[in-house]
Design a protein around this motif. Sequence first.
Motif, short mmCIF file in Angstrom:
data_model
loop_
_atom_site.label_atom_id
_atom_site.label_comp_id
_atom_site.label_asym_id
_atom_site.label_seq_id
_atom_site.Cartn_x
_atom_site.Cartn_y
_atom_site.Cartn_z
N ASN A 211 10.06 -1.34 -3.27
CA ASN A 211 9.92 -2.68 -3.83
C ASN A 211 10.85 -3.66 -3.13
O ASN A 211 10.49 -4.81 -2.86
CB ASN A 211 10.20 -2.63 -5.34
CG ASN A 211 9.85 -3.93 -6.02
OD1 ASN A 211 10.66 -4.85 -6.09
ND2 ASN A 211 8.64 -4.02 -6.54
N ARG A 212 12.04 -3.20 -2.85
CA ARG A 212 13.04 -4.01 -2.14
C ARG A 212 12.55 -4.37 -0.74
O ARG A 212 12.71 -5.49 -0.27
CB ARG A 212 14.32 -3.17 -2.08
CG ARG A 212 15.41 -3.62 -1.16
CD ARG A 212 16.47 -2.53 -1.19
NE ARG A 212 17.56 -2.77 -0.26
CZ ARG A 212 18.46 -1.86 0.07
NH1 ARG A 212 18.38 -0.65 -0.44
NH2 ARG A 212 19.43 -2.15 0.91
N LEU A 213 11.90 -3.42 -0.07
CA LEU A 213 11.38 -3.64 1.27
C LEU A 213 10.28 -4.69 1.25
O LEU A 213 10.23 -5.59 2.11
CB LEU A 213 10.84 -2.31 1.81
CG LEU A 213 10.40 -2.23 3.26
CD1 LEU A 213 11.51 -2.64 4.20
CD2 LEU A 213 9.92 -0.82 3.58
N GLU B 82 0.83 -1.20 0.00
CA GLU B 82 0.00 0.00 0.00
C GLU B 82 0.87 1.25 0.00
O GLU B 82 0.60 2.22 -0.73
CB GLU B 82 -0.92 -0.01 1.22
CG GLU B 82 -1.79 1.23 1.36
CD GLU B 82 -2.77 1.43 0.23
OE1 GLU B 82 -3.13 2.58 -0.06
OE2 GLU B 82 -3.16 0.41 -0.41
N ALA B 83 1.93 1.24 0.82
CA ALA B 83 2.84 2.38 0.86
C ALA B 83 3.56 2.55 -0.48
O ALA B 83 3.79 3.68 -0.93
CB ALA B 83 3.85 2.21 1.98
N GLU B 84 3.88 1.43 -1.12
CA GLU B 84 4.54 1.50 -2.42
C GLU B 84 3.62 2.13 -3.46
O GLU B 84 4.06 2.96 -4.29
CB GLU B 84 4.96 0.10 -2.87
CG GLU B 84 5.73 0.07 -4.18
CD GLU B 84 6.14 -1.32 -4.59
OE1 GLU B 84 6.80 -1.44 -5.65
OE2 GLU B 84 5.80 -2.30 -3.89
N GLY C 224 13.18 7.70 -8.32
CA GLY C 224 13.37 6.29 -8.67
C GLY C 224 14.03 5.50 -7.56
O GLY C 224 13.74 4.32 -7.37
N ASP C 225 14.92 6.16 -6.82
CA ASP C 225 15.60 5.46 -5.72
C ASP C 225 14.62 5.04 -4.64
O ASP C 225 14.70 3.94 -4.09
CB ASP C 225 16.69 6.36 -5.13
CG ASP C 225 16.16 7.68 -4.58
OD1 ASP C 225 15.09 8.15 -5.05
OD2 ASP C 225 16.80 8.25 -3.68
N LEU C 226 13.64 5.89 -4.37
CA LEU C 226 12.65 5.60 -3.34
C LEU C 226 11.70 4.50 -3.80
O LEU C 226 11.34 3.60 -3.02
CB LEU C 226 11.89 6.87 -2.98
CG LEU C 226 11.08 6.87 -1.69
CD1 LEU C 226 11.97 6.54 -0.49
CD2 LEU C 226 10.43 8.23 -1.48
N LEU C 227 11.29 4.54 -5.05
CA LEU C 227 10.40 3.51 -5.59
C LEU C 227 11.09 2.15 -5.58
O LEU C 227 10.47 1.13 -5.23
CB LEU C 227 9.95 3.87 -7.00
CG LEU C 227 9.14 5.16 -7.15
CD1 LEU C 227 8.70 5.34 -8.59
CD2 LEU C 227 7.94 5.16 -6.23
#
Length: 232
Positions: A211-213, A185-187, A204-207
């Motif tokens: 996804n990594r998280l 949901e946060a993504e 892009g780094d945050l997105l």
Amino acid sequence: MLYTEENVRDNLRNRDGKRVFFLEKGDQLTSAARDFLTRERIPILPAEQAKIHTYRLLNGGFLSEKPEQMTHLHGDVLVLKTHPRILFRGAMDTLEAEIMLCQLIAEEKTRASLTEILSFTRLLLRCEVLNEPVPGETLCGLTNEELRRHSHFPQDYYGQPHFMPEATDGEVIVRLNRCRCACREAELRAVAAFLDAEGNPTRGDLLQAMNRLSSMLYILMIRCKKDLSARR
């Protein structure tokens, strides 16, 4: 000056959505005026704090008071609480809460991973608020590429295939699944907040980090499912 209750009522000010009363040095209040302020829980502030603060708006406008429906985007810039970045921050708060609830019941090994995940979640929120780049770090010992491969091919790395969680899997796995859902949901909130008009990512780094998280939380589910199967 001696302020009566009527004078006080006429001179109440608003600061950040709350009523306040500014009192000059040497001025006094009648008993009735002081009782009114106490009863209404209105703070008495030094008059020097009465200087009006100017807030900036994204459209170039200014406000001298912060309305209830607005909050700080950064610095003295105000936006509506429905702004996509504010919604993203709220979703991250929810994710943090879900992770902490899971920590309460997880076994030591899983709890240690959740502690690192919680720290990473808070780091991402800091990077968003302060507009800082997300550091290129590993998460729970896995690089970005390793997280992708481990979450896509769990059978190869953990001997545990993909699965649909069930209540019979136990509280830890169910809680981890809630964390994963909150992360998704946060993504989605991040995608809504950090794409430009052409659909290109502005963070892009945050997105990628979101996804990594999510992948790491799923990997924890896989590990716990493997341990559960081994005990049965």
